[in-house]
Structure formats: C-alpha cells, structure tokens
Design an enzyme around this catalytic site. Sequence first.
Site, PDB file in Angstrom:
ATOM      1  CE  LYS A  37      -8.141  77.919 -57.046  1.00  0.00           C
ATOM      2  NZ  LYS A  37      -7.223  76.911 -57.641  1.00  0.00           N
ATOM      3  CE1 TYR A  44      -3.916  81.573 -60.486  1.00  0.00           C
ATOM      4  CE2 TYR A  44      -5.707  82.134 -61.976  1.00  0.00           C
ATOM      5  CZ  TYR A  44      -5.251  81.524 -60.814  1.00  0.00           C
ATOM      6  OH  TYR A  44      -6.139  80.881 -59.981  1.00  0.00           O
ATOM      7  NE  ARG A  57       0.203  77.871 -50.642  1.00  0.00           N
ATOM      8  CZ  ARG A  57       0.060  77.726 -51.957  1.00  0.00           C
ATOM      9  NH1 ARG A  57      -0.631  78.618 -52.659  1.00  0.00           N
ATOM     10  NH2 ARG A  57       0.581  76.706 -52.579  1.00  0.00           N
ATOM     11  CB  THR A  86      -1.437  71.896 -55.573  1.00  0.00           C
ATOM     12  OG1 THR A  86      -0.598  72.932 -55.063  1.00  0.00           O
ATOM     13  CG2 THR A  86      -2.117  72.372 -56.838  1.00  0.00           C
ATOM     14  CG  ASN A  90      -7.024  73.440 -56.143  1.00  0.00           C
ATOM     15  OD1 ASN A  90      -7.662  74.421 -56.494  1.00  0.00           O
ATOM     16  ND2 ASN A  90      -5.719  73.318 -56.343  1.00  0.00           N
ATOM     17  CG  HIS A 111      -5.260  81.936 -55.395  1.00  0.00           C
ATOM     18  ND1 HIS A 111      -4.098  81.520 -56.010  1.00  0.00           N
ATOM     19  CD2 HIS A 111      -5.002  83.163 -54.875  1.00  0.00           C
ATOM     20  CE1 HIS A 111      -3.184  82.482 -55.884  1.00  0.00           C
ATOM     21  NE2 HIS A 111      -3.702  83.484 -55.202  1.00  0.00           N
ATOM     22  CD  GLU A 141      -1.810  86.355 -55.526  1.00  0.00           C
ATOM     23  OE1 GLU A 141      -1.238  85.530 -56.252  1.00  0.00           O
ATOM     24  OE2 GLU A 141      -2.358  86.027 -54.444  1.00  0.00           O
TER      25      GLU A 141
HETATM   26  P1  ADP Z   1      -1.613  76.302 -55.628  1.00  0.00           P
HETATM   27  O1  ADP Z   1      -3.023  76.727 -55.962  1.00  0.00           O
HETATM   28  O2  ADP Z   1      -1.619  75.211 -54.578  1.00  0.00           O
HETATM   29  O3  ADP Z   1      -0.720  77.453 -55.284  1.00  0.00           O
HETATM   30  P2  ADP Z   1      -0.265  76.195 -58.229  1.00  0.00           P
HETATM   31  O4  ADP Z   1       0.075  77.634 -58.030  1.00  0.00           O
HETATM   32  O5  ADP Z   1       0.814  75.246 -58.592  1.00  0.00           O
HETATM   33  O6  ADP Z   1      -1.027  75.602 -56.940  1.00  0.00           O
HETATM   34  O7  ADP Z   1      -1.385  76.071 -59.367  1.00  0.00           O
HETATM   35  C1  ADP Z   1      -2.428  77.005 -59.466  1.00  0.00           C
HETATM   36  C2  ADP Z   1      -3.727  76.260 -59.728  1.00  0.00           C
HETATM   37  O8  ADP Z   1      -3.675  75.667 -61.024  1.00  0.00           O
HETATM   38  C3  ADP Z   1      -4.043  75.090 -58.804  1.00  0.00           C
HETATM   39  O9  ADP Z   1      -4.637  75.516 -57.602  1.00  0.00           O
HETATM   40  C4  ADP Z   1      -4.965  74.247 -59.648  1.00  0.00           C
HETATM   41  O10 ADP Z   1      -6.299  74.722 -59.609  1.00  0.00           O
HETATM   42  C5  ADP Z   1      -4.426  74.466 -61.048  1.00  0.00           C
HETATM   43  N1  ADP Z   1      -3.506  73.407 -61.501  1.00  0.00           N
HETATM   44  C6  ADP Z   1      -2.240  73.218 -61.103  1.00  0.00           C
HETATM   45  N2  ADP Z   1      -1.670  72.195 -61.765  1.00  0.00           N
HETATM   46  C7  ADP Z   1      -2.591  71.731 -62.609  1.00  0.00           C
HETATM   47  C8  ADP Z   1      -2.628  70.701 -63.599  1.00  0.00           C
HETATM   48  N3  ADP Z   1      -1.593  69.929 -63.849  1.00  0.00           N
HETATM   49  N4  ADP Z   1      -3.750  70.519 -64.309  1.00  0.00           N
HETATM   50  C9  ADP Z   1      -4.823  71.290 -64.106  1.00  0.00           C
HETATM   51  N5  ADP Z   1      -4.870  72.285 -63.204  1.00  0.00           N
HETATM   52  C10 ADP Z   1      -3.779  72.507 -62.454  1.00  0.00           C
HETATM   53 MG    MG Z   2       0.099  79.041 -56.451  1.00  0.00          MG
END
Ligand code: ADP
Ligand code: MG
Length: 194
Positions: A10, A50, A121, A127, A158, A161, A172
């Site tokens: 990212k 997404y 992962r 996350t 974070n 992805h 993807e």
């Molecule tokens: P991951 O990236 O660990 O698979 P998710 O698929 O649940 O997590 O979420 C996608 C991305 O959305 C996260 O990596 C994070 O950047 C963002 N995200 C998730 N939850 C929140 C939230 N409550 N507020 C802001 N950003 C969020």
């Molecule tokens: Mg995810």
Amino acid sequence: MIERTLVLLKPDTVKRTLIGEVIRRFESRGLKIVALEMIHPTREQMDAHYPKSKEWITGLGNNTVKSYKEFEIPTTLEEDYGTNDPYKIGLMVREWLINFMTSGPIVKMVIEGLHSIKMVRKIIGSTVPAFAEPGTLRGDFSVDSPDLANAKKRAVQNLIHASGNKEEAEQEIKLWFKKEELHSYKTIHDLHVL
Ligand code: ADP
Ligand code: MG
C-alpha cells in the site's frame, strides 16, 4: 499445495521506504515472487479490486465490529461510525480504503509457494496494526488502529494487502496481471524442499 496469492504494498509501505524490507521477509521465508510492478492505481482499478457484494461489504464491517469487541476499544461503534450496522460500516470503510489506495504509488506482486495464501497472511499479521503480533510485518512496522483512523475518516494504514483465500487470490491475480506477466523459475527452495 503450491498456491499463488496477490499482494499489494500500500502507499504507506512505499512512502515509508519499506518495499525492500517487506519483500525480504517474503523471500527469506522461501516464497517466490513471480510478478512485480509499481503502479499508481486509479479509482476504477481499486473499485474493481474490492468486491461490491453485500456479503463482502458486511464482512468488512463485521471485522471492525469484532476488533472493537476483541480489543476492548473504549469508544463505541455508534460514536465512531454513527451506526452499529456492519453493512453501513463496511460501505464507509470501503470508500476510505479506495481513497487511501489511490493516494500514491503501490507495488503489486504475485507470490507463489507452498500454502502461500495462508503463509503470506501470517507473515503480514492481523489487520489492526496496534494489535498485530510482534514479528509480523504489521506488528513490527505499523501502529494504527480503527478508532484513530475513523476519527479522521480514513482507512487503517497497515502496509499490505494480501488475498484472503483461494477464490480471492484467483480473482485478484486475474485483475492485476496478464497471464504472460506471471513468470516461472526454480528457486533454491524448489531444488532442496520439493
Ligand atoms: P485485511 O487487509 O487484513 O484482509 P480486511 O479485508 O478486513 O483486512 O480490510 C481491508 C482493509 O480495510 C484493511 O487492510 C484496512 O486497511 C482497512 N480497514 C479495515 N477495517 C477498517 C476500519 N474499521 N476503519 C478503517 N479502515 C479499515
Ligand atoms: Mg481482506
């Protein structure tokens, strides 16, 4: 057993000059990079990345609901999002995410290896950076949390992805790379382990 997974570094990884560190962690685990490129994604590309299904968006919201409970975040969902409805929370998060992902260049790559979807992962960590285990990339290099992010109406930063499962990975990879851009070669691990 040999899987391929899609990884996006990212904009925070790129701006914090952590590209090399992240790639090193994958490679030193024995995973193989079979495609790699830096791009500045468009809104259309991120919107296609997404999923738009009610199920996925609700899942995204539910992850947030779970984090608030699991980590005993002191603010309430109502305070931070104006709602408890996981679908509505998911919709907001999806929009913030697209804004974040289009805010600068990212690095897209395909990683191949034994059980690579789960392994990647695990290397990345959970996350929410503030609660990710030390030793994971998110646990070692990031500090964000959803309550802080949501106060500023932005996505949690974070770093990375990675596809969550086989179906996500297939879809993807197809979205981000042409077949002929995926390379095939043997690493030292292929010769010694397989
Ligand atoms: P991951 O990236 O660990 O698979 P998710 O698929 O649940 O997590 O979420 C996608 C991305 O959305 C996260 O990596 C994070 O950047 C963002 N995200 C998730 N939850 C929140 C939230 N409550 N507020 C802001 N950003 C969020
Ligand atoms: Mg995810």
